[in-house]
Scaffold this active site. Structure first.
Site, PDB file in Angstrom:
ATOM      1  CG  MET A  17      53.876  74.543  66.258  1.00 47.70           C
ATOM      2  SD  MET A  17      52.288  74.739  65.398  1.00 47.70           S
ATOM      3  CE  MET A  17      51.385  75.772  66.577  1.00 47.70           C
ATOM      4  CB  ALA A  18      60.285  77.192  65.113  1.00 40.42           C
ATOM      5  CD  GLN A  70      60.329  72.573  72.423  1.00 41.00           C
ATOM      6  OE1 GLN A  70      60.545  73.051  71.319  1.00 41.00           O
ATOM      7  NE2 GLN A  70      59.518  71.534  72.607  1.00 41.00           N
ATOM      8  CB  CYS A 100      62.700  70.298  66.246  1.00 39.61           C
ATOM      9  SG  CYS A 100      62.875  71.322  64.756  1.00 39.61           S
ATOM     10  CG  ASN A 201      52.074  66.685  68.914  1.00 39.56           C
ATOM     11  OD1 ASN A 201      53.201  66.797  68.455  1.00 39.56           O
ATOM     12  ND2 ASN A 201      51.099  67.488  68.560  1.00 39.56           N
ATOM     13  NE  ARG A 226      51.755  69.812  61.116  1.00 32.97           N
ATOM     14  CZ  ARG A 226      51.769  68.784  60.279  1.00 32.97           C
ATOM     15  NH1 ARG A 226      51.983  68.985  58.986  1.00 32.97           N
ATOM     16  NH2 ARG A 226      51.553  67.558  60.713  1.00 32.97           N
TER      17      ARG A 226
END
Length: 335
Positions: A17-18, A70, A100, A201, A226
């Protein structure tokens, strides 16, 4: 779990997750039950290798193996270079981002936008696999571009033919972004059509949901994103439930306070005080979401400029929570 030549604690993966899965968060999740954590994406643009942000993202010192990094981009040659660079920096697994949905990524035909061009997908995967023959390469992607174009099974077959060693599939299309509910039928179809490991996921936010998704998809593992923000102990809860069918006792206020304090200290050390304080605010917000008085606390927290002030305010808030009612604080209001 044996995964790509590594012995993992279990089959639970932290999703990349960025702005979230930095080294402090990855290490924390591994301590609290995750088998593997994938880094936030690193650009394939070699011009950015010298940036402070990229250097931090490539910093794996002290991280529990295996280290999975990644990379993101749309040019096969640049992606191959990025794979070599990160392998040289200590990456033991290279993961390719085709999941993404962010506009700034998709507008340059990277991330999930790549799923629209299957021939380009093949060229990228083949180039990256060839660039790091000693390092396993994995791929994360979505169920498709939109509801009329769910081509995840085709992408998975291309991946397997290209030498990709495992895939993770988010149960949404690019058009879905993060809205609605993840669907798992496409993931089950992917699992039925390839021999490499498939990781499911999307919307896995409880031990019961984890069991349901594994049973429905037949996947080899689960990737959680999340739902672990502000709740990194979710991994140990799921691990225990999958192994025993029973729930772990939920964390008490004192333990959550201690986990957050350690997390904040790692953030300050990793980023330095100025940036660490800014990064810490969102994590503090996630840990306290839904708690009594949290909205006022978060507003005040966003004004605090130093690590000492943040720590003092965090201590005060959690000590007050414990004094009021030291029970499971994560039986909380819905987000």
């Amino acid at each position: 779990m044996d995964f790509l030549g590594f012995r993992l604690r279990n089959n639970l993966f932290v999703a990349p997750m960025a702005g979230v899965t930095d080294r402090p968060f990855r290490q924390l999740c591994k301590r609290l039950g995750a088998g593997l954590a994938v880094s936030e994406m690193v650009t394939s643009n070699s011009l950015l290798y010298g940036s402070a942000k990229t250097r931090r993202r490539a910093d794996h010192s002290g991280e529990v193996a295996p280290v999975s990094v990644q990379i993101a981009g749309a040019d096969p040659r640049m992606m191959a270079e990025a794979a070599r660079y990160n392998a040289d920096q200590g990456a033991q697994i290279i993961d390719i981002n085709m999941g993404c949905p962010a506009k700034k990524v998709c507008n340059v035909m990277a991330g999930s936008a790549l799923m629209r061009d299957e021939s380009l997908v093949a060229r990228i995967l083949e180039a990256v696999v060839a660039a790091v023959p000693e390092t396993p390469v994995t791929l994360k992607f979505r169920t498709g571009w939109d509801g009329q174009n769910r081509n995840a099974p085709a992408i998975a077959r291309i991946a397997e033919q290209s030498g990709i060693r495992a895939v993770a599939v988010h149960g949404r299309t690019r058009a879905d972004q993060y809205t609605g509910h993840a669907e798992y039928d496409t993931i089950a179809l992917v699992k039925a059509q390839v021999r490499i490991p498939v990781i499911a996921n999307g919307d896995i936010d409880s031990p019961e949901k984890a069991r349901l998704v594994l049973d429905h998809t037949g996947a080899d593992g689960l990737m959680i994103g999340r739902a672990a923000q502000g709740r990194p102990w979710l991994f140990r809860e799921i691990e225990h439930y999958l192994a025993t069918g029973r729930h772990l006792p939920p964390p008490r206020v004192a333990e959550i306070h201690a986990i957050l304090r350690d997390h904040l200290a790692d953030l300050y050390d990793f980023y330095g005080e100025e940036t660490g304080v800014k990064i810490a605010r969102k994590h503090i917000g996630w840990y306290t979401k839904g708690l009594a008085g949290a909205a006022h606390f978060r507003h005040a927290m966003n004004q605090l400029p130093t690590r000492d002030a943040q720590m003092a305010a965090t201590d005060e808030f959690f000590l007050a929570q414990a004094a009021a009612n030291d029970h499971l604080i994560y039986e909380r209001e819905a987000a």
